[in-house]
Every structure is written in C-alpha cells, then in structure tokens.
Design a protein around this motif. Sequence first.
Motif, PDB file in Angstrom:
ATOM      1  N   VAL A   6       0.856  -1.187   0.000  1.00  0.00           N
ATOM      2  CA  VAL A   6       0.000   0.000   0.000  1.00  0.00           C
ATOM      3  C   VAL A   6       0.890   1.233   0.000  1.00  0.00           C
ATOM      4  CG1 VAL A   6      -1.755   1.287   1.270  1.00  0.00           C
ATOM      5  CG2 VAL A   6      -1.838  -1.212   1.238  1.00  0.00           C
ATOM      6  N   THR A   7       0.570   2.171  -0.880  1.00  0.00           N
ATOM      7  CA  THR A   7       1.285   3.439  -0.916  1.00  0.00           C
ATOM      8  C   THR A   7       0.263   4.568  -0.858  1.00  0.00           C
ATOM      9  OG1 THR A   7       3.039   4.670  -2.042  1.00  0.00           O
ATOM     10  CG2 THR A   7       1.368   3.660  -3.429  1.00  0.00           C
ATOM     11  N   GLU A   8       0.679   5.702  -0.329  1.00  0.00           N
ATOM     12  CA  GLU A   8      -0.232   6.822  -0.140  1.00  0.00           C
ATOM     13  C   GLU A   8       0.142   7.974  -1.067  1.00  0.00           C
ATOM     14  OE1 GLU A   8      -2.002   7.988   3.904  1.00  0.00           O
ATOM     15  OE2 GLU A   8      -0.332   9.380   3.629  1.00  0.00           O
ATOM     16  N   VAL A   9      -0.864   8.547  -1.721  1.00  0.00           N
ATOM     17  CA  VAL A   9      -0.663   9.710  -2.579  1.00  0.00           C
ATOM     18  C   VAL A   9      -1.764  10.726  -2.293  1.00  0.00           C
ATOM     19  CG1 VAL A   9       0.449   8.383  -4.423  1.00  0.00           C
ATOM     20  CG2 VAL A   9      -2.003   8.802  -4.526  1.00  0.00           C
ATOM     21  N   ILE A  10      -1.522  11.965  -2.667  1.00  0.00           N
ATOM     22  CA  ILE A  10      -2.532  13.017  -2.561  1.00  0.00           C
ATOM     23  C   ILE A  10      -2.780  13.555  -3.961  1.00  0.00           C
ATOM     24  CG2 ILE A  10      -3.093  15.290  -1.614  1.00  0.00           C
ATOM     25  CD1 ILE A  10      -1.195  14.597   0.726  1.00  0.00           C
ATOM     26  N   SER A  11      -4.045  13.636  -4.345  1.00  0.00           N
ATOM     27  CA  SER A  11      -4.390  14.181  -5.654  1.00  0.00           C
ATOM     28  C   SER A  11      -5.406  15.304  -5.477  1.00  0.00           C
ATOM     29  CB  SER A  11      -4.939  13.097  -6.577  1.00  0.00           C
ATOM     30  OG  SER A  11      -6.122  12.549  -6.047  1.00  0.00           O
TER      31      SER A  11
END
Length: 67
Positions: A6-11
């Motif tokens: 699992v990786t976290e990104v902000i869009s």
Amino acid sequence: MSIAKVTEVISASTVGIEDAVKQGVARASKTLDNITGVWVSDIKCTVNGDAITEWRCTLKLTFVLKD
C-alpha cells in the motif's frame, strides 16, 4: 502466493472528489503496476469566499508486487 503493498498519494481536482480520485489513480498507474484497489482516507477542500475551489483526496493505493 501474492504479496501486496500500500502506498499513499494526494491528488487534487477543481471538478470534484471523483475526478480527484480518477486523476490520482491514473497518475499513480504510470509508475505503479498491478493496482488492485484504492481507499480514499481523507478529503480536504480549498475554499475561496463561499465557493470550493479545489478538492484534495488522500488515497491509499494497493498494488500486487511482481514475483
């Protein structure tokens, strides 16, 4: 047997939440293979006066690691 990460990104999007999620997944899929799911863990908005001008979503993307 499969192993996932699992990786976290902000869009962000000026259109709405759904667009922000779609843009985030589309961009992440350029560098991550085998994305199998996305969890919207947070939603924030930028407000100018009385109008929402930008939606920001924190996404947790699940992808299967290659063997």
